[in-house]
Design a protein around this motif. Structure first.
Motif, PDB file in Angstrom:
ATOM      1  N   ALA A  94      18.196  43.357  64.231  1.00 57.00           N
ATOM      2  CA  ALA A  94      17.567  42.322  63.416  1.00 57.00           C
ATOM      3  C   ALA A  94      16.143  42.043  63.871  1.00 57.00           C
ATOM      4  O   ALA A  94      15.792  42.248  65.032  1.00 57.00           O
ATOM      5  N   GLY A  95      15.317  41.558  62.940  1.00 57.99           N
ATOM      6  CA  GLY A  95      13.947  41.208  63.286  1.00 57.99           C
ATOM      7  C   GLY A  95      13.038  41.232  62.080  1.00 57.99           C
ATOM      8  O   GLY A  95      13.482  41.103  60.940  1.00 57.99           O
ATOM      9  N   GLN A  96      11.734  41.429  62.355  1.00 61.17           N
ATOM     10  CA  GLN A  96      10.780  41.448  61.258  1.00 61.17           C
ATOM     11  C   GLN A  96      10.215  42.841  61.052  1.00 61.17           C
ATOM     12  O   GLN A  96      10.963  43.825  61.129  1.00 61.17           O
ATOM     13  N   SER A  97       8.913  42.991  60.784  1.00 57.22           N
ATOM     14  CA  SER A  97       8.401  44.267  60.285  1.00 57.22           C
ATOM     15  C   SER A  97       8.559  45.440  61.244  1.00 57.22           C
ATOM     16  O   SER A  97       8.732  46.577  60.806  1.00 57.22           O
ATOM     17  N   ASN A  98       8.515  45.187  62.550  1.00 61.45           N
ATOM     18  CA  ASN A  98       8.672  46.318  63.469  1.00 61.45           C
ATOM     19  C   ASN A  98      10.118  46.743  63.611  1.00 61.45           C
ATOM     20  O   ASN A  98      10.386  47.876  64.021  1.00 61.45           O
ATOM     21  N   MET A  99      11.056  45.860  63.277  1.00 59.61           N
ATOM     22  CA  MET A  99      12.445  46.307  63.163  1.00 59.61           C
ATOM     23  C   MET A  99      12.621  47.056  61.847  1.00 59.61           C
ATOM     24  O   MET A  99      13.368  48.038  61.781  1.00 59.61           O
ATOM     25  N   GLN A 100      11.929  46.611  60.800  1.00 57.01           N
ATOM     26  CA  GLN A 100      11.939  47.390  59.558  1.00 57.01           C
ATOM     27  C   GLN A 100      11.510  48.822  59.866  1.00 57.01           C
ATOM     28  O   GLN A 100      12.191  49.769  59.529  1.00 57.01           O
ATOM     29  N   GLY A 101      10.334  48.951  60.476  1.00 60.89           N
ATOM     30  CA  GLY A 101       9.830  50.265  60.859  1.00 60.89           C
ATOM     31  C   GLY A 101       8.795  50.812  59.915  1.00 60.89           C
ATOM     32  O   GLY A 101       9.082  51.082  58.738  1.00 60.89           O
ATOM     33  N   HIS A 102       7.564  50.971  60.410  1.00 57.73           N
ATOM     34  CA  HIS A 102       6.462  51.499  59.613  1.00 57.73           C
ATOM     35  C   HIS A 102       5.929  52.803  60.216  1.00 57.73           C
ATOM     36  O   HIS A 102       4.727  53.057  60.220  1.00 57.73           O
ATOM     37  N   VAL A 103       6.846  53.604  60.721  1.00 56.12           N
ATOM     38  CA  VAL A 103       6.487  54.882  61.338  1.00 56.12           C
ATOM     39  C   VAL A 103       6.784  56.011  60.364  1.00 56.12           C
ATOM     40  O   VAL A 103       7.943  56.306  60.062  1.00 56.12           O
ATOM     41  N   ASN A 104       5.744  56.647  59.857  1.00 52.99           N
ATOM     42  CA  ASN A 104       5.928  57.731  58.898  1.00 52.99           C
ATOM     43  C   ASN A 104       6.461  58.980  59.594  1.00 52.99           C
ATOM     44  O   ASN A 104       6.060  59.305  60.717  1.00 52.99           O
TER      45      ASN A 104
END
Length: 392
Positions: free
Chosen positions: A26-36
């Motif tokens: 759980a978390g916010q955008s870095n748990m979402q993940g913005h790594v292509n």
């Protein structure tokens, strides 16, 4: 020997009868993940990350599909409750071309346990702990004198602001728990071969959040001073207690992913980053959480060299924009051609292959995020080991 025993029907049925291991992320955008996924190749040349890359790819060179790990994820597909589910692979990040820490977390948990695993991921960008994720044990939002004074200066309608705050408080904590309960209430919907008689075990929780609290300078108006973010640590301790209570898992291993944007250097100098990281890690030191909560520092996985290249690129944009305007060709291809002139061929290749997002998203770099996911998995395994030892 283990491989041979695994083929024996009796042993196989006993293994199948083990409770399904469930991990909540759980978390916010870095748990979402913005790594292509385009940044995977950048891991190949470093002896620290090349072995991880090998685990991340299948024999065909494509992102690995974990056949013993299933995932249900919400918050990553442009809608708060839209669900993605299936075998764990790349694409469970903020977009179908991206990953977060879930990918390598699942890969290394599968390696450690060698049994079926279910990941339940709930993550939403731009959400803070002081309001959005605020758990019941933290009580209502407390307005500081500083914030009240600033809002008065601005002429805010405080009656409306306070009503809106009450409405927003805890919304994403409840969404998180709601989805976890939904999945646990019908596991077979996500894990087709699941037998309800085998049951499940809530085997770990990973929390990776923090940026919006770091920059909430009205809530944490003394954030640039020692102890200025102590409230965050208190709120996180409340969340740990409440999650365990609400899910009836009093000793569920809990991992805090301490924000490491900017690397080790940012945490060594006095300022917001240093004091925020201290507050994030603080719950792990509480006596009640000894042996069942751990803080994982993510700063050591930061890539200083890649950050420097990204900073140089950012600084070059004004002159690049001026140049393409003069050439009357502002196509992306021409912009990149002009930008490349500010780097050596090696630097340009490293930048283009390694970064896919901004610094607040760990540069969108697989070379940073993949080891972080692995570290989270190792932390859970160590907590489980500690708990077994404490029982004996």
């Amino acid at each position: 020997i283990a491989a041979v025993l695994g083929l024996m029907p009796g042993i196989a049925s006993q293994a199948a009868a083990k409770p399904l291991k469930v991990f909540i992320l759980a978390g916010q955008s870095n748990m979402q993940g913005h790594v292509n996924v385009s940044t995977f190749d950048s891991m190949a040349g470093d002896p620290k990350t090349a072995p991880i890359l090998k685990e991340m790819r299948g024999p065909d060179g494509k992102p690995r599909v974990c056949r013993k790990v299933w995932i249900s994820s919400i918050g990553c597909a442009g809608d708060d409750t839209n669900e993605q589910k299936g075998f764990l692979t790349a694409g469970f990040g903020a977009s179908p071309e991206e990953i977060g820490p879930e990918f390598t977390f699942g890969i290394y948990m599968e390696r450690a346990l060698n049994e079926p695993i279910l990941l339940i991921k709930t993550s939403w960008g731009g959400k803070d702990l002081h309001t959005a994720f605020r758990s019941p044990g933290a009580g209502p939002y407390v307005w500081s004198d500083f914030e009240l004074a600033r809002r008065k200066e601005r002429g805010d309608n405080m009656e409306k602001e306070k009503a809106d705050k009450i409405q927003a408080t805890g919304v994403y904590y409840r969404l998180m728990l709601g989805h976890v309960r939904k999945v646990l209430g019908d596991i077979k919907r996500v894990v087709p071969g699941y037998d309800p008689e085998q049951g499940y075990e809530l085997a770990g929780f990973v929390w990776f959040q923090g940026f919006n609290d770091l920059v909430s300078d009205w809530t944490y108006d003394k954030g640039d001073q020692p102890g200025g973010y102590d409230l965050y640590g208190q709120l996180l301790a409340d969340l740990i207690r409440d999650v365990r209570k609400d899910l009836s898992a009093p000793k569920m291993p809990f991992v805090i992913g301490v924000m490491g944007i900017g690397g080790v250097k940012e945490g060594e100098k006095p300022g917001n980053q240093k004091y925020f990281r201290q507050a994030m890690a603080a719950p792990a030191a509480l006596p009640e959480f000894k042996g069942n909560v751990v803080a994982v520092q993510t700063a050591p996985y930061w890539d200083d060299a890649l950050e420097a290249l990204q900073a140089r690129m950012d600084a070059c944009w004004p002159k690049v924009d001026a140049r393409v305007a003069a050439e009357k060709n502002d196509s992306w291809e021409n912009k990149m051609k002009v930008m490349a002139e500010n780097f050596t061929p090696e630097e340009w290749k490293r930048l283009r292959a390694g970064a896919s997002n901004g610094g607040y998203h760990y540069l969108g770099a697989a070379k940073i995020m993949a080891p972080i996911g692995k570290a989270f998995a190792e932390a859970v395994v160590n907590l489980q080991k500690t708990q077994r030892q404490q029982k004996h």
